[in-house]
Design an enzyme around this catalytic site. Structure first.
Site, PDB file in Angstrom:
ATOM      1  N   GLU A 126      25.411   1.073  65.271  1.00 26.09           N
ATOM      2  CA  GLU A 126      25.081   1.242  63.784  1.00 26.09           C
ATOM      3  C   GLU A 126      23.628   1.859  63.363  1.00 26.09           C
ATOM      4  OE1 GLU A 126      26.974   1.580  59.984  1.00 26.09           O
ATOM      5  OE2 GLU A 126      27.856   1.022  62.159  1.00 26.09           O
ATOM      6  N   HIS A 156      27.412   7.815  65.910  1.00 24.93           N
ATOM      7  CA  HIS A 156      28.497   6.883  66.841  1.00 24.93           C
ATOM      8  C   HIS A 156      28.709   7.755  67.785  1.00 24.93           C
ATOM      9  CE1 HIS A 156      28.594   3.149  64.568  1.00 24.93           C
ATOM     10  NE2 HIS A 156      29.267   3.699  63.538  1.00 24.93           N
ATOM     11  N   HIS A 165      27.951  10.151  59.633  1.00 21.10           N
ATOM     12  CA  HIS A 165      27.862   8.583  60.006  1.00 21.10           C
ATOM     13  C   HIS A 165      28.843   8.407  61.485  1.00 21.10           C
ATOM     14  CE1 HIS A 165      27.678   4.262  59.388  1.00 21.10           C
ATOM     15  NE2 HIS A 165      28.878   4.196  60.317  1.00 21.10           N
ATOM     16  N   GLU A 166      29.869   8.895  61.317  1.00 24.94           N
ATOM     17  CA  GLU A 166      30.549   8.785  62.849  1.00 24.94           C
ATOM     18  C   GLU A 166      30.171   9.486  63.940  1.00 24.94           C
ATOM     19  OE1 GLU A 166      32.424   6.431  62.832  1.00 24.94           O
ATOM     20  OE2 GLU A 166      32.829   6.059  60.631  1.00 24.94           O
TER      21      GLU A 166
END
Length: 492
Positions: free
Chosen positions: A287, A261, A257-258
């Site tokens: 996101e 980003h 997830h990170e």
């Protein structure tokens, strides 16, 4: 040729952007490696730097440069547009309030971390009340005659309104709730993963996952934090993860997830470095990248087949019989408490709860003293489970201690955008799954880099998504994807 006013404006802005990166690095340090006893000094440092940045962002020369500026192309015009928006917005907020918010939220972060560890919401409530008071004061300065919440939402999703989001979220809720009931009532229920997985193994494999999804560790690093996050842009983009001995997916998918980003920030055209367009255009678009990396790519059957093999190599036999069973375990649906650990069916219900509660806090319909009770009642209604302790409920997220009111809805907006991007990606790259099955994400990440990442803030949020997918984004593709995926997994 860039005119003199633009040249002077852009040079001044570059220094401001650089100082903003320094402040972001202080925040990263605070959540990762800062000594516990440094907190009071750090709060003063953050307040001082916030004051410096406020003075720069409201410098009268900016108004003069803006009045005289004649941008030579769309890149310069967009930079001028963003500088003008920031100048007008920041000028409406007193410097003393900006500094007070920075210092208070720095102290509140430490108070939240202690309260979360002790399950003590009552001990944290006075500090949260102070953060809320200052945040509402800032919203009043920004809003004019408009809604207070929309003034805060603009910090994270420029151009969005709470009315529009409420309509979108209202369309999501019925189909999400119906899917949730069908899934939890299905005869086929995959077992949860069990056993202990070493921290060293988790961190090593999570670093491999980050690299597999394109994270450039020459310009970044991975650390541990209570609440995983990413920080920075350009040549210094850092991410964090966390480990739980019996829940390796927490570490792996927090990292992926990170990484989404981080890859967005690392993929922006280097010509935009330390300019207003040299970072992600909004948190909703941001996101969308983290969620498509984590879910549509990282939790899909092709990639989980590869991950299953790697986990067996790292941890040995961990009780899952084959890649299909592993895919089901990765995507197992359950009414858990924690948003960041939630499955795709429940995740947006977590966000909608927070969206409604924080709007009520900002609009004065809900007091901090009543927040825990309101949270618990709403959670029981939406998830059918009673919250057992504050760290699993109202204290689980860092956002409100940091003053990030208006941030939560961008998570669901990002999921909506990711649904649209996934549909377009599958249309444009029909052989994607074959690459993912080999652990090769490059066809997807190259597509995203070309259509989203490289543009940074050049286009407005909805515009960059619409350009990428070939039409205005809506919630339909996300809902269709979720219903197809979980109907197949649960035999519905």
């Amino acid at each position: 040729m860039t005119d003199t006013a633009c040249a002077e404006l852009f040079a001044f802005q570059r220094e401001t952007e650089a100082l903003g990166q320094v402040m972001g690095r202080l925040g990263w340090d605070q959540e990762t490696v800062m000594p516990e006893g440094a907190g009071e000094q750090r709060a003063e440092e953050m307040a001082a730097l916030a004051g410096v940045l406020h003075r720069r962002k409201t410098d009268p020369r900016i108004g003069e440069w803006l009045a005289a500026a004649s941008p030579s192309d769309m890149v310069e015009a967009r930079q001028v547009e963003l500088i003008r928006h920031g100048f007008e917005k920041t000028s409406r907020v007193p410097e003393a309030l900006t500094a007070a918010l920075a210092g208070t939220t720095s102290r509140a972060h430490r108070a939240w971390a202690k309260a979360r560890a002790a399950d003590d919401f009552a001990g944290f409530a006075p500090m949260l009340d102070e953060v809320l008071r200052l945040t509402r004061e800032r919203a009043e300065a920004l809003a004019g005659n408009g809604p207070l919440y929309d003034a805060l939402l603009d910090d994270y999703e420029p151009g969005a309104t709470s009315v529009e989001l409420e309509s979108m979220f209202g369309a999501l809720r019925p189909r999400l709730v119906a899917l949730r009931e069908r899934v939890l009532g299905a005869e086929r229920q995959p077992p949860a993963l069990s056993g202990d997985f070493s921290e060293a193994g988790q961190l090593a494999l999570s670093a491999e996952l980050a690299r597999a999804f394109g994270y450039d560790t020459h310009h970044g690093r991975i650390d541990k934090a209570v609440h995983p996050f990413s920080s920075g842009s350009g040549l210094d983009v850092r991410i964090t993860t966390r480990t739980v001995p019996h829940e390796p997916f927490n570490c792996f998918y927090s990292t992926v997830h990170e990484t989404g980003h981080a890859c967005y920030e690392q993929g922006i055209d280097r010509a935009y470095l330390l300019t207003p367009i040299g970072q992600g255009v909004s948190m909703g678009v941001h996101e969308s990248q983290s969620r498509i990396y984590e879910n549509q790519l990282g939790r899909g059957r092709p990639f989980t087949g590869w991950l299953y093999g790697r986990m067996r190599e790292v941890f040995g036999d961990f009780g899952v019989t084959d890649a299909d069973a592993f895919y089901a375990a990765v995507n197992r649906v359950s009414s858990g408490y924690i948003r960041t650990e939630a499955d795709e069916v429940h995740y947006n219900l977590h966000v909608l709860l927070r969206f409604d509660l924080e709007r009520d806090l900002i609009d004065g319909r809900l007091a901090v003293a009543d927040l825990q009770e309101a949270w618990n009642a709403r959670f029981k209604k939406d998830f059918g489970v009673a919250v057992d302790r504050p760290s699993n409920g109202v204290l689980q997220d860092v956002h409100w201690s940091a003053g990030l009111f208006g941030y939560f809805p961008t998570y669901t907006l990002g999921n909506v955008y990711a649904g649209c991007l996934n549909a377009a990606l599958r249309r444009d790259v029909p052989d994607l799954d074959a690459a993912l099955a080999e652990g090769d994400t490059s066809p997807a990440t190259d597509w995203l880099r070309e259509r989203i990442h490289r543009h940074g803030g050049l286009y407005r949020p909805r515009e960059v998504i619409a350009r990428a997918v070939g039409g205005e984004p809506d919630e339909g593709p996300l809902l269709d994807y979720l219903e197809a995926k979980f109907s197949g997994l649960y035999g519905l």
